[in-house]
Design a protein around this motif. Structure first.
Motif, mmCIF file in Angstrom:
data_model
loop_
_atom_site.group_PDB
_atom_site.id
_atom_site.type_symbol
_atom_site.label_atom_id
_atom_site.label_comp_id
_atom_site.label_asym_id
_atom_site.label_seq_id
_atom_site.Cartn_x
_atom_site.Cartn_y
_atom_site.Cartn_z
ATOM 1 N N TYR A 189 14.356 -2.370 -9.167
ATOM 2 C CA TYR A 189 13.839 -1.008 -9.422
ATOM 3 C C TYR A 189 13.888 -0.597 -10.885
ATOM 4 N N TRP A 190 12.987 0.279 -11.216
ATOM 5 C CA TRP A 190 13.081 1.011 -12.474
ATOM 6 C C TRP A 190 14.015 2.185 -12.256
ATOM 7 N N ILE A 213 0.894 -1.163 0.000
ATOM 8 C CA ILE A 213 0.000 0.000 0.000
ATOM 9 C C ILE A 213 0.928 1.207 0.000
ATOM 10 N N TYR A 214 0.620 2.158 -0.867
ATOM 11 C CA TYR A 214 1.584 3.216 -1.164
ATOM 12 C C TYR A 214 1.382 4.436 -0.282
ATOM 13 N N THR A 264 4.549 -2.246 -9.916
ATOM 14 C CA THR A 264 4.206 -3.361 -9.013
ATOM 15 C C THR A 264 2.723 -3.709 -9.168
ATOM 16 N N ASN A 297 -2.951 -4.481 6.656
ATOM 17 C CA ASN A 297 -3.992 -4.244 5.637
ATOM 18 C C ASN A 297 -4.317 -5.492 4.833
ATOM 19 N N MET A 342 6.164 -6.800 -4.066
ATOM 20 C CA MET A 342 6.747 -5.510 -3.657
ATOM 21 C C MET A 342 8.115 -5.386 -4.317
ATOM 22 N N ALA A 343 8.808 -4.249 -4.073
ATOM 23 C CA ALA A 343 10.191 -4.147 -4.529
ATOM 24 C C ALA A 343 11.110 -4.555 -3.391
ATOM 25 N N MET A 391 16.068 7.241 -10.187
ATOM 26 C CA MET A 391 15.045 8.292 -10.077
ATOM 27 C C MET A 391 15.084 8.879 -8.670
ATOM 28 N N GLY A 448 7.132 3.360 -10.504
ATOM 29 C CA GLY A 448 7.401 2.247 -9.586
ATOM 30 C C GLY A 448 6.103 1.681 -9.002
ATOM 31 N N HIS A 449 5.228 2.600 -8.558
ATOM 32 C CA HIS A 449 3.952 2.144 -7.990
ATOM 33 C C HIS A 449 3.114 1.464 -9.068
ATOM 34 N N ILE A 472 11.444 -3.262 0.576
ATOM 35 C CA ILE A 472 10.591 -3.562 1.731
ATOM 36 C C ILE A 472 10.356 -5.068 1.897
ATOM 37 N N ASP A 488 -1.226 3.728 2.078
ATOM 38 C CA ASP A 488 -0.725 3.681 3.446
ATOM 39 C C ASP A 488 -0.690 5.133 3.907
ATOM 40 N N TRP A 546 4.404 1.068 10.070
ATOM 41 C CA TRP A 546 4.707 -0.134 9.297
ATOM 42 C C TRP A 546 3.912 -1.357 9.769
HETATM 43 N N1 MSP Z 1 3.904 2.232 2.493
HETATM 44 C C1 MSP Z 1 5.012 1.391 2.301
HETATM 45 C C2 MSP Z 1 4.554 -0.020 2.003
HETATM 46 C C3 MSP Z 1 3.687 -0.658 3.034
HETATM 47 S S1 MSP Z 1 3.139 -2.222 2.542
HETATM 48 C C4 MSP Z 1 2.461 -2.877 3.886
HETATM 49 C C5 MSP Z 1 5.859 1.879 1.147
HETATM 50 N N2 MSP Z 1 5.253 2.699 0.286
HETATM 51 S S2 MSP Z 1 5.942 3.347 -1.019
HETATM 52 O O1 MSP Z 1 4.986 4.296 -1.534
HETATM 53 O O2 MSP Z 1 7.235 3.841 -0.721
HETATM 54 O O3 MSP Z 1 6.015 2.194 -2.069
HETATM 55 C C6 MSP Z 1 7.153 1.338 -2.149
HETATM 56 C C7 MSP Z 1 6.894 0.377 -3.273
HETATM 57 O O4 MSP Z 1 6.650 1.104 -4.507
HETATM 58 C C8 MSP Z 1 8.048 -0.545 -3.635
HETATM 59 O O5 MSP Z 1 8.142 -1.669 -2.795
HETATM 60 C C9 MSP Z 1 7.653 -0.912 -5.043
HETATM 61 O O6 MSP Z 1 6.570 -1.788 -5.026
HETATM 62 C C10 MSP Z 1 7.200 0.416 -5.595
HETATM 63 N N3 MSP Z 1 8.329 1.186 -6.105
HETATM 64 C C11 MSP Z 1 8.728 2.422 -5.676
HETATM 65 N N4 MSP Z 1 9.783 2.836 -6.442
HETATM 66 C C12 MSP Z 1 10.082 1.903 -7.363
HETATM 67 C C13 MSP Z 1 10.968 1.843 -8.462
HETATM 68 N N5 MSP Z 1 11.833 2.814 -8.756
HETATM 69 N N6 MSP Z 1 10.917 0.750 -9.240
HETATM 70 C C14 MSP Z 1 10.014 -0.268 -9.018
HETATM 71 N N7 MSP Z 1 9.158 -0.224 -8.001
HETATM 72 C C15 MSP Z 1 9.244 0.792 -7.079
HETATM 73 O O7 MSP Z 1 7.009 1.494 1.063
#
Ligand code: MSP
Length: 579
Positions: free
Chosen positions: A301-302, A21-22, A35, A247, A269-270, A309, A31-32, A273, A60, A241
């Motif tokens: 990662y991208w 959850i983002y 996934t 969730n 996820m990436a 990025m 990135g979001h 985490i 999140d 966290w």
């Molecule tokens: N809120 C926490 C996650 C909680 S899950 C119980 C979080 N959020 S985040 O907005 O930072 O999202 C992280 C996630 O976004 C990564 O694990 C991945 O899924 C995705 N990505 C963020 N940047 C990315 C890239 N540059 N490339 C690929 N995926 C990436 O962490």
């Protein structure tokens, strides 16, 4: 590695797939979307297989960085969270994601159950009060050990920003009690961590031993009123966290959805985490008496045009840029590029315009799209768009004369025949491809699954160049059996491509629906259900000469090209002003 749940096509276990959850401090980026796209393709593929699927994504919201950014923008935390949660929802809708729900952690359904889980852990003694002195990474909202902090010169291992020293009284989850249980889960693959390079990293860190983990934050003067209070202690909030991980369970902890948790759970996820998902969350679940996830999959990662990025460089690929690519090349082309060229494995992937165009032309315009139009056009040209006969898909075997006739036509036209003993069995080819596809899905290996789908297209292309139906078509009046041979060849190409289109549809649902509409194959999926629900399981849909095959008399109309060839010299699309 063989998975516990076999790739058996009759697998009736419900399938539950989640994305992180983002954070809603900012707008969504590639990135979001990536996934969530991977989850969407996997969810659509599992629905195609015939399984009962639940696909969850969401936001999140109780992070400190959300309340801080809200203040900077003169909004309350909830107002700011809503603005960004809506941006995520809009982006995901634009990407044509088929999520079954979108959870926001500020919703009561999440807050109430998350508190109840924490209360249960407190009552059981899995959570206890203690003192914490250590390092906190505000940019990642994460507590770090002294070893990790030192290794990174007291900067965040992910963002490079300075760590904060924190001395506070906290509640702790006794993660240390679950070390041997976790080791067992990984040793016997009850929980599979993928890809394997990532599993080795987790096992390496696990060997160093586990410590208690903080699950709360003491409320300080001046703190925004943001977050869920610790049950039984109003002076603490549940650490974001710990609450966020819940969730996955809160959303399906209802009578009608519980079957998904009891089925097969995949968390995507990436790599940033993975530890939370592979170690802390399964231990919490075990303590709560719940089954752990079956698969924890962490991709890489991208990066953008060769560069990492970051906010400071301002080079995040945002949804607006993806929208500009979709406008020019189609949304499904963007979905295809991201899914097949993305960082699904252990290595980072580069989003570069030149590469996008190269892949677009090679995979889509010159391969999938071209093959489908070519076969459709030939059925139109030679049979007035109506399929005249079926065929078992076998060519060149002693009892199959069609390839013999095609070779004869080439000889008559003075053209060379490559390898006069060559055979083709498109029915077997498609059936083996379908099995390989199912196996790849078990490992969330979408790159292999989609390449397997495309291998059918490549086989059809090879079969067409070998059997040269256009040469055969010129000799319909002069060569015995030419008509029968042409009918058999074109039927087999169309039927093989129909099967390929099914396997490609999770990545490119709109384009494949377009093909089904021009080829009158709408019977494959329920037209009233945009979430790709099919009339039968894949194994039945993909059966050669089966109940859902192309039939005699079926009309195959000439449609627009699915993908127009792109000019490699054209400039890269540019994002319009950010919304
Ligand atoms: N809120 C926490 C996650 C909680 S899950 C119980 C979080 N959020 S985040 O907005 O930072 O999202 C992280 C996630 O976004 C990564 O694990 C991945 O899924 C995705 N990505 C963020 N940047 C990315 C890239 N540059 N490339 C690929 N995926 C990436 O962490």
């Amino acid at each position: 590695m063989t998975s516990k749940l076999s790739s058996d096509a009759s697998n009736q276990t419900p399938y539950y797939i989640t994305t992180p959850i983002y954070y809603v401090n900012d707008r969504p980026h590639i990135g979001h979307c990536y996934t969530t796209l991977i989850a969407d393709v996997a969810a659509r593929a599992q629905r195609l297989v015939g399984r009962d699927v639940f696909f969850l994504t969401g936001t999140d919201e109780h992070a400190e960085k959300v309340s801080k950014t809200a203040a900077e923008n003169n909004k309350t935390p909830y107002e700011w969270a809503t603005i960004n949660a809506d941006r995520f929802k809009a982006a995901f809708e634009f990407m044509n994601f088929s999520n079954d729900d979108f959870v926001r952690t500020t919703e009561d359904r999440h807050k109430d159950k998350a508190s109840a889980y924490i209360k249960q852990l407190l009552d059981q003694g899995d959570i206890e009060l203690g003192d914490y002195e250590g390092w906190y990474d505000p940019s990642q909202e994460e507590y770090l050990t002294e070893i990790v902090a030192k290794e990174n010169n007291y900067n965040s291992p992910v963002t490079g920003k300075p760590l904060e020293k924190r001395v506070e009284q906290n509640y702790f989850f006794r993660l240390d009690n679950y070390q041997s249980w976790l080791q067992e889960q990984f040793a016997n693959d009850t929980i599979q961590i993928l890809p394997s390079a990532r599993k080795n990293e987790v096992l390496g860190r696990l060997k160093q031993g586990l410590m208690k983990v903080p699950v709360s934050r003491k409320i300080k003067e001046g703190d925004a009123d943001w977050g869920i209070k610790m049950p039984t202690d109003d002076s603490h909030r549940i650490y974001v966290w710990i609450e966020a991980l819940c969730n996955y369970l809160t959303t399906v902890d209802t009578d009608d959805r519980r079957k998904y948790w009891e089925g097969e759970v995949t968390h995507l996820m990436a790599k940033d985490i993975l530890w939370f998902h592979a170690i802390i969350w399964p231990a919490m679940l075990h303590a709560l008496g719940k089954q752990p996830p079956r698969t924890v999959y962490a991709h890489a990662y991208w990066i953008a045009e060769g560069t990492k990025m970051s906010k400071s460089l301002g080079n995040f690929i945002e949804i607006d840029l993806l929208a500009a690519y979709a406008e020019k090349y189609s949304l499904d082309a963007v979905r295809w590029f991201l899914t097949t060229q993305g960082p699904l494995g252990p290595n980072d992937a580069d989003f570069a315009h030149a590469r996008f165009v190269e892949v677009y032309n090679a995979d889509l315009a010159n391969s999938v799209g071209n093959s489908m139009s070519r076969v459709g056009n030939m059925v139109n040209k030679y049979f007035d768009g109506t399929i005249p006969a079926t065929c078992n898909g076998q060519f060149g075997f002693p009892d199959g004369s069609s390839l013999q006739t095609a070779r004869k036509a080439l000889e008559n036209a003075g053209k060379p025949v490559d390898d006069p003993n060559r055979t083709f069995d498109l029915a077997k080819f498609t059936s083996e491809a379908t099995s390989k596809y199912l196996e790849a899905l078990d490992r969330v290996d979408l790159e292999t699954a989609l390449d397997t789908a495309r291998s059918i297209v490549r086989e059809v292309d090879e079969f067409i160049s070998y059997s040269a139906p256009f040469t055969l078509a010129k000799q319909l009046d002069t060569l015995d059996d030419a008509k029968h041979a042409l009918e058999s060849i074109l039927y087999s190409c169309a039927e093989a491509l129909r099967i390929a289109s099914l396997l490609l549809s999770p990545a490119m649902p709109q384009k494949m629906a377009q093909l089904w509409s021009t080829w009158n194959c709408n019977h494959l999926s329920d037209p009233n259900d945009s979430n790709s629900s099919f009339v039968a399981p894949l194994i039945e849909l993909a059966q050669w000469n089966g109940p859902h095959s192309i039939k005699v008399g079926q009309s195959i109309t000439k449609g627009d090209a699915l993908f127009m060839r792109a000019d490699t010299n054209e400039p890269a699309p540019e994002a319009t002003a950010a919304s």
